[in-house]
Design an enzyme around this catalytic site. Structure first.
Site, mmCIF file in Angstrom:
data_model
loop_
_atom_site.group_PDB
_atom_site.id
_atom_site.type_symbol
_atom_site.label_atom_id
_atom_site.label_comp_id
_atom_site.label_asym_id
_atom_site.label_seq_id
_atom_site.Cartn_x
_atom_site.Cartn_y
_atom_site.Cartn_z
ATOM 1 N N ASP A 8 45.617 37.839 38.265
ATOM 2 C CA ASP A 8 45.050 38.593 37.146
ATOM 3 C C ASP A 8 45.975 39.780 36.931
ATOM 4 O OD1 ASP A 8 43.693 40.225 35.421
ATOM 5 O OD2 ASP A 8 41.958 40.562 36.701
ATOM 6 N N LYS A 88 50.528 46.599 29.831
ATOM 7 C CA LYS A 88 49.997 45.446 29.104
ATOM 8 C C LYS A 88 49.778 45.748 27.622
ATOM 9 C CE LYS A 88 46.448 41.960 30.081
ATOM 10 N NZ LYS A 88 45.319 41.712 30.995
ATOM 11 N N GLU A 191 41.511 35.064 30.187
ATOM 12 C CA GLU A 191 40.714 35.783 31.188
ATOM 13 C C GLU A 191 39.230 35.428 31.158
ATOM 14 O OE1 GLU A 191 42.132 39.674 30.293
ATOM 15 O OE2 GLU A 191 44.061 39.250 31.238
ATOM 16 N N ASP A 213 34.093 40.375 28.181
ATOM 17 C CA ASP A 213 35.157 40.884 29.048
ATOM 18 C C ASP A 213 35.727 42.180 28.466
ATOM 19 O OD1 ASP A 213 37.397 41.402 30.548
ATOM 20 O OD2 ASP A 213 38.283 39.408 30.336
#
Lengths: 625, 213
Positions: A8, A88, A191, A213
């Site tokens: 992850d 990210k 994810e 999420d």
């Protein structure tokens, strides 16, 4: 074949996990049960790279010293090295695509190119290179943890998770990061989908599940149908620039409201405020109000934050997530009542406000059976074992989050593959020429939901051809757009008449080309060797400095112990070493250090004897008295 | 003929190799990909089970460690299977595909208003035009959006009726497969549906934009 690990690669934290005895487990890469590796990368002025907790210490911030003074520590700006967090948010973006609030944080090399580049000292780094450092740290940490547990195992093949709403360029950039870290990226997994695998692994779960999420930097909502081991995504939606980071930023603005703008933007001040804000937000999960303190040189900011006030700050962001949920539910052709379970993922779902609003939206209490920080990594490990053929009938059918199309006459986007289409999928489209003897057809591939090409994201441009000169409309070229299981586009073209495959030279509009990746890989290897050379040189220079310094001191104190010819020999070697020391020939430095050692050995011995004699004399004097 | 990348056997195009069961990158029609007879009336539950069963056999996740040509065949076969499933699952897409198989298609620009829906259609279009002109985030815009949303329900009802009629016609087509007339009768229904679909999509977009603004 080596084992496949699940990673992850998060905005705030990254984890690596693997299946152990049939269950997914995170690996303590930080030692002593610490599985979370902060996704923070520090690059020192000399190029030395540090990842994780220790990188956070190098982040520019203010610290209160023992004497009560407040001082600035850490790398202040690109000139002196930098500490990069939330990389990210920059993955796969062109310079013109960075959000204004993300632009002020770092120094960039060139914002007009197809790839964002951080300027750090004299070096530039792409977000993929920074992410590769995080991946490398996970790999090293996992290998170390496995070795400590008595297992010699290499991490070579991995599944990496990405936000479901990542576009083609962001996915490609993630794959590039894996490659730059020397890993084989067997699959990119979304994810929320990964989380659903961890959730549904042992329950033999069935029904419609929504995965909410909400992480540090990205938001995803995915609606899945789980049936007899088939995890089929019905719809997904999200925002790749919406997360806990945004809430922290609003708290920081409130904290620093009274400071003049120049002070606010000071990276030491801003980061200290950000840390205080993040901690206060976390505390407010358990308490109703909390003091927030930022110590500045000369004075301190002391405020009080209540959970109600925090909720008000977070509300606009939460409203955006709920809007996305509505769209996803509609795309799945369901109603909130038709959803059997809601699973929470990501650290931001710890906020009571988030739980309350999600419960209201779906008319049911959301589930949080698995640690929301770990569930994605655990799911990635489950998918890794599916890919190794170890999960029986379990299979994931995911979708493409954004529509894919081409630019047609008048700048209109013609959709070829609609959003939420199950992948892998392909579509064929025929192209022909518009004028006589045209030898090339230009194709512009787009991704997005807007009507006009200019409002969609440019994905790639390519030229079809060369086409044999013929009257307009005669050539027939069939182009196949194929989206693979990673959600990444592949294009190939075939001349319908000749049956000949056309080479398609796809120029990605954003991101790195294959050649650039190759070059970075070579540079990394070269740099690695160069770094080693440099380190050795520095260590020999240090040796030289040490022996020269020691000799100088000894000659000052015990110069009487050296006779003329010996001194001449010493001076001659010292002179040569002084000259060599400033050069780069480390072999020569090593040789001269050795030589000087030899020449001065008798002298050193005499000093030793003299010292012993002196000590004995001293002792006898003491004894006598 | 096509060669299996796993065992090398040459065979007629199929989704999987007749010998070793590995996926084949064969160009297949929608019915052939799912191994179904060419029939218009389809039991959606059975279709889904078939799709899942075939996916389990050929999906790229099953061949992650295989040689590149096998991985590639798996990717292409799965893309074909997915496209076929999505086409057959939706009665409208299935009907349009049926026309295509029979060398027919709807007119490029389907501008003909379905006669029985003319009144409703014009009203909605007028409201959409007004919405477009109304200042964003005004009371007038919100009022119009509410009216359009109410009309959307009527459009959806009309749509559902058309789809039901389409499915009745599917059964007729299957009963008398040689009568070309029956296939041609699908055209006006599909045309109405296509028109309504576009209109409903326009409504949804307009409402979405008015909310976003």
């Amino acid at each position: 074949m080596s084992r496949i690990f699940g990673i992850d690669l998060g905005t705030t934290n990254s984890l690596i996990a693997a299946m152990e005895d049939g269950a997914p487990r995170v690996i303590a890469v930080g030692g002593s049960n610490r599985a979370l590796l902060p996704s923070v990368v520090a690059i020192a002025p000399d190029g030395a790279i540090t990842v994780g907790e220790r990188a956070i210490e190098m982040e520019p911030h203010l610290t209160v010293e023992r004497d009560g003074r407040v001082s600035a520590v850490g790398f202040a700006s690109g000139e002196y090295g930098a500490v990069i967090r939330s990389v990210k948010r920059y993955m796969g973006l062109g310079g013109d695509e960075i959000a204004p609030e993300d632009r002020a944080r770092y120094t960039f090399a060139d914002l007009s190119g197809p790839v964002v580049r951080f300027q750090i000292g004299t070096r530039v780094f792409t977000p993929s290179q920074i992410s590769a450092e995080i991946l490398r740290a996970l790999k090293d940490g996992a290998e170390r943890a496995l070795r400590a547990a008595g297992k010699e195992e290499k991490v070579e093949r991995v599944v990496i998770t990405v936000p479901a709403y990542f576009n083609d360029g962001q996915r490609q950039a993630t794959k590039d990061a894996g490659r730059l870290a020397g890993l084989e990226v067997v699959r990119l997994v979304n994810e929320p989908t990964a989380a659903s695998l961890a959730y549904g692994l042992n329950k033999r779960a069935a029904g419609n599940v929504a995965v909410f999420d909400f992480g540090g930097g990205t938001f995803d909502i995915s609606i899945l149908s789980i049936k007899e081991g088939i995890f089929e995504v019905l719809a997904t939606n999200g925002d790749t620039h919406l997360g806990g980071d945004d809430i922290d930023r609003v708290i920081v603005d409130w904290l620093l409201a009274e400071l003049p703008d120049a002070r606010k933007l000071d990276r030491h001040v801003w980061n200290s405020a950000r840390m205080a804000a993040e901690n206060a937000k976390k505390r407010l999960t358990d308490v109703a109000e909390t003091p927030v303190v930022v110590e500045l040189p000369g004075h301190s900011i002391r405020k009080h934050l209540t959970r109600d006030a925090l909720d008000q700050m977070a509300e606009p962001f939460l409203a955006r997530t709920l809007k996305r949920c509505e769209l996803a539910i509609a795309d799945a052709k369901l109603t909130p009542a038709g959803i059997d379970a809601v699973v929470l993922v990501g650290g931001s779902t710890r906020m009571p406000l988030v739980r309350r609003r999600v419960a209201a939206m779906f008319h049911k209490e959301p589930l949080c059976l698995i640690d929301p920080d770990q569930i994605v990594a655990l799911g990635a490990a489950v998918q890794a074992s599916v890919l190794m053929g170890m999960q029986g009938d379990m299979l994931l059918l995911d979708v493409v989050p954004l529509s894919l199309g081409i630019e047609t006459m008048g700048g209109v986007m013609e959709r070829l593959i609609h959003r939420n289409t199950t992948i892998p999928t392909s579509v064929g489209e025929g192209f022909t020429t518009a004028v006589d003897n045209q030898t090339h057809v230009d194709i512009h591939v787009l991704q997005g939901e807007r009507e006009l090409a200019k409002d969609c994201r440019s994905l790639a441009r390519f030229k079809l051809g060369p086409i044999q000169p013929q009257p307009a409309g005669v050539p027939r070229i069939e182009v196949t757009f194929l989206i693979d299981a990673n959600g990444i586009l592949n294009v190939n073209a075939r001349d319908e008449r000749t049956g000949r495959e056309h080479s398609v030279d796809v120029k990605p509009s954003y991101g790195l080309t294959d050649d650039e990746i190759e070059r970075m890989l070579e540079e990394a290897i070269d740099l690695g060797e160069q770094d080693l050379e440099e380190r050795l040189l520095i260590s020999y220079r240090n040796d030289a400095e040490q022996i020269l310094g020691a000799l100088r001191k000894q000659l000052g104190e015990f110069g009487a112990l050296v006779d003329g010819s010996e001194r001449a020999r010493m001076d001659e070697v010292v002179e040569r070493l002084e000259a060599a020391r400033t050069g780069t020939d480390r072999e020569l430095i090593a040789k001269l250090v050795e030589e000087l050692n030899e020449v001065t050995t008798p002298f050193a011995k005499r000093i030793m004897d003299a010292a012993i004699k002196l000590a004995l004399e001293k002792k006898s004097v003491e004894e006598l008295s | 003929m096509i060669e299996c990348p796993s065992c090398g056997r040459r065979q007629e195009p199929l989704l999987t190799c007749a010998d070793c069961g590995s996926p084949l990158a064969a160009p297949l029609g929608c019915f052939a990909a799912l191994g179904l007879p060419r029939k218009l009336a389809i039991d959606l539950g059975a279709l889904e089970r078939r799709y899942h069963e075939l996916s389990r056999k050929i999906h790229p996740d099953r061949f992650a460690s295989s040689a590149a040509p096998v991985r590639d065949a798996s990717l292409r076969a799965t893309a074909t299977l997915t496209r076929s499933y999505r086409t057959l699952r939706d009665p409208v897409a299935r009907g349009l595909y049926w026309l295509e198989l029979n060398g027919e298609k709807l007119a490029e620009n389907n501008k003909r208003v379905p006669p029985d829906l003319a009144e409703l259609v014009f009203e909605v279009q007028e409201q959409l035009a007004e919405m477009h002109d109304a200042p964003a985030d005004s009371d007038a815009a919100r009022e119009l959006a509410a009216q359009v949303v109410a009309r959307r329900g009527q459009l959806q009802t009309a749509m559902d009726a058309n789809v039901a009629e389409l499915e009745r016609n599917f059964v007729k087509c299957d009963q008398r497969p040689d009568e070309k007339m029956l296939t041609l009768q699908l055209k006006p229904i599909l045309s109405s549906i296509a028109y309504l679909r576009t209109l409903i999509r326009d409504v949804d977009r307009a409402v979405e934009n008015s909310k976003a603004a």
